[in-house]
Design an enzyme around this catalytic site. Structure first.
Site, PDB file in Angstrom:
ATOM      1  CB  THR A 166     -13.827   4.961   5.124  1.00  0.00           C
ATOM      2  OG1 THR A 166     -12.529   4.344   5.085  1.00  0.00           O
ATOM      3  CG2 THR A 166     -13.682   6.451   4.853  1.00  0.00           C
TER       4      THR A 166
ATOM      5  CE1 TYR B  96      -3.898   2.229   0.623  1.00  0.00           C
ATOM      6  CE2 TYR B  96      -2.694   3.075   2.513  1.00  0.00           C
ATOM      7  CZ  TYR B  96      -3.761   3.157   1.637  1.00  0.00           C
ATOM      8  OH  TYR B  96      -4.677   4.175   1.763  1.00  0.00           O
TER       9      TYR B  96
END
Ligand SMILES: NC(=O)c1ccc[n+]([C@@H]2O[C@H](COP(=O)([O-])OP(=O)(O)OC[C@H]3O[C@@H](n4cnc5c(N)ncnc54)[C@H](OP(=O)(O)O)[C@@H]3O)[C@@H](O)[C@H]2O)c1
Length: 291
Positions: free
Chosen positions: A197, A162
């Site tokens: 989120t 990532y």
């Protein structure tokens, strides 16, 4: 509320949840015509319905949003999505937000997971820019927005793929910004810290399986609606490099990563649970994988 996007077409990827959904609602309040993409058609339709309510409530005059489902990790699906986009007329602003995270050390991360993260978080936006940019250059206008991360500014433990993808993404867009000087095209890169989120649930864990659990840092993070407002402001007049949900700890971490990289490695390893607090060496990799 400034209705600063009337008549503008905005394509938002990763629009079915989180920051993408918040940007769809915010852009609706500002009068934009929206095209919403992610894999899940039903979730996109629910967001489009939310946008329709928001357009009515805010009297923004935004037309109904168009739903364009696509798996953006697939080159074929990207090509098909861009063909469909072309049939709908020019995209003024592309917000390339779809992304997936991870929570595993490098050696626990199978090559397939590494490739999956790179495919969606880096290859996809680059390919989409390749398809959208010629039209923007021809028209002499357009905005491209990339959503990188704090992990795209400083290497983050348990996120080797990532962090690599988000650094690459930022480098690509910064390079493009210089190449496009004088063309009328604006490039914005956003670097969120922790935003509330569901991204941690879908993050790829050890062996490549989705983690399936919340991350306390993310669930206690900043408001996605506030992040959306700042991103949409930046497209028109704000900073081209935008740090979001960056509290004092995040700013201090970034400072350390630049000036004292050894200390940053040490502190971030403790923060991630790799080296337990109060101990000077690591036992085994702790299975406490946090933000
Ligand atoms: N939340 C944070 O703290 C944070 C921090 C830094 C950066 N970011 C970045 O912010 C962006 C948005 O993330 P978020 O936090 O809002 O998480 P999120 O709610 O999980 O959003 C991810 C979005 O990407 C879509 N997506 C996933 N795989 C896809 C694929 N193969 N093709 C097309 N769409 C796909 C998902 O929809 P479907 O499942 O419907 O496909 C969803 O709409 C990401 O790029 C993320 O890396 C978030």
């Amino acid at each position: 509320m400034a209705k600063d996007y009337p008549g503008k077409t905005i394509w938002i990827t990763g629009a079915s949840s989180g920051i993408g959904e918040a940007m769809a609602l915010e852009a609706t309040r500002r009068g934009a015509r929206l095209i919403l993409t992610s894999r899940r058609r039903e979730a996109l339709e629910a967001v489009a319905e939310g946008c329709a309510h928001e357009a009515e409530r805010s009297s923004s005059g935004a037309p109904p949003a168009t739903v364009l489902p696509a798996d953006l990790a697939s080159p074929e699906a990207r090509a098909a999505a861009c063909d469909a986009l072309r049939r709908q007329g020019p995209v003024d602003i592309a917000i390339l937000n779809a992304g997936i995270s991870q929570r595993a050390t490098f050696l626990e991360t199978p090559p397939e997971s590494f490739s999956a993260v790179m495919a969606l978080d880096f290859d996809a936006p680059v390919d989409l820019v390749r398809r959208l940019l010629p039209g923007m250059i021809e028209r002499g206008s357009g905005s491209l927005v990339a959503i990188s991360s704090m992990a795209g500014l400083a290497g983050a433990p348990l996120r080797p793929a990532y962090s690599a993808a988000k650094h690459a993404l930022a480098g690509f867009f910064q390079s493009l910004r210089s190449e496009l000087v004088g063309t009328g095209i604006r490039i914005v890169v956003a670097y969120p810290g922790y935003v509330r989120t569901g991204i941690a649930r879908s993050a790829l864990g050890p062996g490549g399986k989705p983690m399936g659990v919340e991350d306390p840092h993310i669930s206690g993070g900043g408001d996605p609606a506030a992040a959306a407002r700042r991103i949409l402001d930046a497209v028109i007049r704000g900073p081209l490099e935008l740090k979001l949900a960056f509290g004092i700890k995040m700013r201090f971490g970034l400072f350390l990563s630049r000036r004292l990289p050894g200390l940053w490695a040490n502190m971030s390893a403790r923060h991630a649970g790799i080296v337990p607090r109060g101990q000077s060496s690591r036992p085994a990799i702790a299975d406490k994988r946090r933000a």
